[in-house]
Structure formats: structure tokens, C-alpha cells
Design a protein around this motif. Structure first.
Motif, PDB file in Angstrom:
ATOM      1  N   ALA A 195       0.657  -1.252   0.042  1.00  0.00           N
ATOM      2  CA  ALA A 195       0.020  -0.049  -0.188  1.00  0.00           C
ATOM      3  C   ALA A 195       0.800   1.184   0.104  1.00  0.00           C
ATOM      4  O   ALA A 195       0.619   2.179  -0.779  1.00  0.00           O
ATOM      5  CB  ALA A 195      -0.874   0.002   1.179  1.00  0.00           C
ATOM      6  N   ALA A 196       1.874   1.338   0.864  1.00  0.00           N
ATOM      7  CA  ALA A 196       2.731   2.525   0.703  1.00  0.00           C
ATOM      8  C   ALA A 196       3.279   2.640  -0.237  1.00  0.00           C
ATOM      9  O   ALA A 196       3.683   3.959  -0.929  1.00  0.00           O
ATOM     10  CB  ALA A 196       3.958   2.219   1.930  1.00  0.00           C
ATOM     11  N   GLU A 244      -5.536   2.039  -5.324  1.00  0.00           N
ATOM     12  CA  GLU A 244      -4.775   0.831  -4.713  1.00  0.00           C
ATOM     13  C   GLU A 244      -4.008   0.834  -3.317  1.00  0.00           C
ATOM     14  O   GLU A 244      -4.193  -0.263  -2.640  1.00  0.00           O
ATOM     15  CB  GLU A 244      -3.674   0.614  -5.975  1.00  0.00           C
ATOM     16  N   ALA A 245      -3.593   2.148  -3.047  1.00  0.00           N
ATOM     17  CA  ALA A 245      -2.904   2.273  -1.807  1.00  0.00           C
ATOM     18  C   ALA A 245      -4.068   1.985  -0.575  1.00  0.00           C
ATOM     19  O   ALA A 245      -3.693   1.128   0.201  1.00  0.00           O
ATOM     20  CB  ALA A 245      -2.194   3.309  -1.749  1.00  0.00           C
ATOM     21  N   THR A 289      -4.276   2.989   9.625  1.00  0.00           N
ATOM     22  CA  THR A 289      -5.392   3.736   9.617  1.00  0.00           C
ATOM     23  C   THR A 289      -5.141   5.281   9.593  1.00  0.00           C
ATOM     24  O   THR A 289      -6.142   5.753   8.609  1.00  0.00           O
ATOM     25  CB  THR A 289      -5.884   3.718  11.156  1.00  0.00           C
ATOM     26  N   ALA A 290      -4.091   5.898   9.759  1.00  0.00           N
ATOM     27  CA  ALA A 290      -3.923   7.097   9.418  1.00  0.00           C
ATOM     28  C   ALA A 290      -3.933   7.605   7.917  1.00  0.00           C
ATOM     29  O   ALA A 290      -4.291   8.274   7.438  1.00  0.00           O
ATOM     30  CB  ALA A 290      -2.672   7.728  10.255  1.00  0.00           C
ATOM     31  N   GLN A 291      -3.187   6.597   7.458  1.00  0.00           N
ATOM     32  CA  GLN A 291      -2.922   6.609   5.805  1.00  0.00           C
ATOM     33  C   GLN A 291      -4.165   6.411   5.069  1.00  0.00           C
ATOM     34  O   GLN A 291      -4.540   7.187   4.187  1.00  0.00           O
ATOM     35  CB  GLN A 291      -1.880   5.873   5.381  1.00  0.00           C
ATOM     36  N   GLN A 347      -8.823   8.268   1.896  1.00  0.00           N
ATOM     37  CA  GLN A 347     -10.005   8.619   1.682  1.00  0.00           C
ATOM     38  C   GLN A 347     -10.436  10.018   1.349  1.00  0.00           C
ATOM     39  O   GLN A 347     -11.039  10.417   0.535  1.00  0.00           O
ATOM     40  CB  GLN A 347     -10.670   8.270   2.773  1.00  0.00           C
ATOM     41  N   THR A 348      -9.715  11.117   2.075  1.00  0.00           N
ATOM     42  CA  THR A 348      -9.746  12.327   1.628  1.00  0.00           C
ATOM     43  C   THR A 348      -9.258  12.783   0.228  1.00  0.00           C
ATOM     44  O   THR A 348      -9.935  13.502  -0.362  1.00  0.00           O
ATOM     45  CB  THR A 348      -8.760  13.360   2.703  1.00  0.00           C
TER      46      THR A 348
END
Length: 280
Positions: free
Chosen positions: A76-77, A87-88, A109-111, A116-117
Motif C-alpha cells: 500500500a505504501a 490501490e493504496a 489507519t492514518a494513511q 479517503q480524503t
């Protein structure tokens, strides 16, 4: 985050994954330990070169060899670095589904909230950002099927088309080249100025009691030509140098400096440990 703080690396080495392994269907074989570590190392090398799609695919292949959940977060990173938020988000959420209390769960969770934003979701659940509706429809989240112990080396998993991730690198390189050309121009201007100054001094310091050189007219013409070239090259060189500097700074600002956490497997005879690294 761009320009917010200096890069800081932290390492948590040899965190033996006893708890995560207990939740796995079976302990890894020696071959699986070696292969997962090897794929993770190759992925790190690809990421260092800016081949983020390839790095993500290698982490997913490592997960296929043995379902070590942090490999999903690593993938994801890499997609996040490649500017592929869909994809991330998919693989950060898959990591949280597989290992909600894992060692990088808070980072994932933070990423996921950030992504989402980026995807246009204005209302995101802080506790479960993966529950929010995505702006872009994506295929159902599924992990690569882990290989069985008797299945032998896994085949290649489908890899996304590689998209060059310039990350500002091209602009920085162009800026350095342009700036170099500008400096050469300035150097030429200085050289012509020295020549013009030399001729001017010869004329100014000439002894009135002695006759003028036969080529005095040519010297005056050369001096004027050198002065003209001095002005042209100094101005042009300065403009080009400033342009190159601006290109480099703009390219530098495009470097991806957002938080990244990567987990690298550390194989031991009895278990798989992990090395956790990140940058801020």
C-alpha cells in the motif's frame, strides 16, 4: 509531508512475530522464510530506485509465499508513493482487515484516512476509515492466495503496468543541467571581461612618448567586442542559472516526503521476525 520536517528514520529490529504467527494457518517453512525475506529485499531496492509499482508487486508476491500481513501495508505504501490512491487504500484496508492490532495498524489507519480524503470522501470514520464509501468504485478487496507448502515456488502474480514515477526527479535533473549551462555562460562572460579589461589597461597605460602599436585600431575593436560579449554572456548566464535553480527547487518540492512505514522480514530458524522502518 512536504518540507514540514527533516527525515527521521526509526528502526525496531528483531521483533519476533510470535503473536502474528500464532494466528497464521501454519508456521512458515525454511524455504518460505528465505523467499519472503529475499522478495522484501528486492522490493526495497526497487523502491529506492523509484520503481514503486514493481516494489508493490514484489511485496504482494511475498505475501503470496507466506501471508505475513505487513507485506500488504508495504505494498500500500508503494502504491501511495506511485500516486495510486485507490490501490493504496485497498491494501491498507486489507492489512487492517487481516491484522487490525498489528504493529503498523495505527499507521495504516492514518494513511487510510488521508487516502479517503484524496479520493473525495468528506466524511470518514476516524476509527474505521475503511468503512467509508470510496469516491471511485474498486474491485472487491482480496488478498493473493497463499501458496501451500507442497505447491512449490508460487507463480508470478499479475503486476500492474509500471508507471514511471518521476517524483520531481526529471525536473531536478533538468534544473541541474540548466543551471550548469548558466554557470558556463557566466564563466564565459567573466573571461571576456578579463580580456576587455586587459586591452583597456594596455591603451590607458600606454606611454605618450612612444608611438602607438600598428594594430591599435584592431585592439580597440577587439576590446569593444569583448565588452559586448561580456555583457551578453553575464546576463544570459545569470538568467539561465536562475531558471535552472527554480526548476531544481520545484522538482525538489515534488519529492514524496509523506510518512512511510515498511516492515522487512527477518528470518530465524524458529520464526519470522520483522524490522520496522519509517521516515517522517
Amino acid at each position: 509531508m512536504k518540507g514540514k520536517s527533516r527525515a527521521l528514520a526509526f528502526v525496531m529490529a528483531s521483533v519476533v512475530a510470535v503473536a502474528p504467527l500464532s494466528a497464521q494457518p501454519r508456521p512458515p517453512t525454511e524455504d518460505q522464510k528465505t523467499r519472503v525475506a529475499d522478495l522484501a529485499n528486492k522490493a526495497t531496492a526497487k523502491s529506492d530506485k523509484g520503481d514503486y509499482d514493481e516494489a508493490a508487486a514484489l511485496y504482494l508476491e511475498a505475501y503470496k509465499v507466506y501471508p505475513l500481513a505487513p507485506m500488504l501495508s508495504n505494498a500500500a505504501a508503494q502504491y501511495q508513493k506511485a500516486k495510486k490512491p485507490v490501490e493504496a487504500l485497498r491494501y491498507f484496508c486489507l492489512y487492517l482487515e487481516k491484522d487490525p492490532a498489528g504493529i503498523v495498524a495505527s499507521h495504516a489507519t492514518a494513511q487510510a484516512k488521508v487516502l479517503q480524503t484524496e479520493l473525495g470522501n468528506k466524511q470518514v470514520d476516524d476509527k474505521n476509515p475503511c468503512a467509508s464509501k470510496r469516491a471511485d468504485p474498486v474491485a472487491p478487496i482480496t488478498a493473493p492466495a497463499p501458496a501451500t507448502a507442497s505447491a512449490g515456488p508460487p507463480g508470478d502474480i499479475p503486476r500492474p503496468a509500471t508507471r514511471p514515477a518521476s517524483n520531481g526527479r526529471t525536473l531536478r535533473t533538468a534544473g541541474l543541467v540548466t543551471g550548469g549551462v548558466g554557470l558556463v555562460g557566466i564563466g564565459a562572460g567573466v573571461l571576456f571581461g578579463v580580456k576587455a579589461r586587459s586591452i583597456s589597461n594596455q591603451i590607458s597605460d600606454h606611454n605618450p612618448a612612444e608611438p602607438w602599436p600598428d594594430d591599435i585600431k584592431q585592439m580597440e575593436q577587439d576590446g569593444e567586442a569583448f565588452e559586448t560579449k561580456q555583457v551578453i554572456f553575464l546576463i544570459a548566464g545569470g538568467v539561465v542559472t536562475i531558471a535552472g535553480t527554480a526548476m531544481y527547487l520545484i522538482g525538489r518540492s515534488k519529492r514524496d516526503e509523506s510518512n512511510r512505514v515498511t516492515v522487512t522480514p527477518v528470518a530465524t530458524p524458529d520464526s519470522i521476525g520483522v524490522s520496522l522502518t519509517g521516515g517522517f
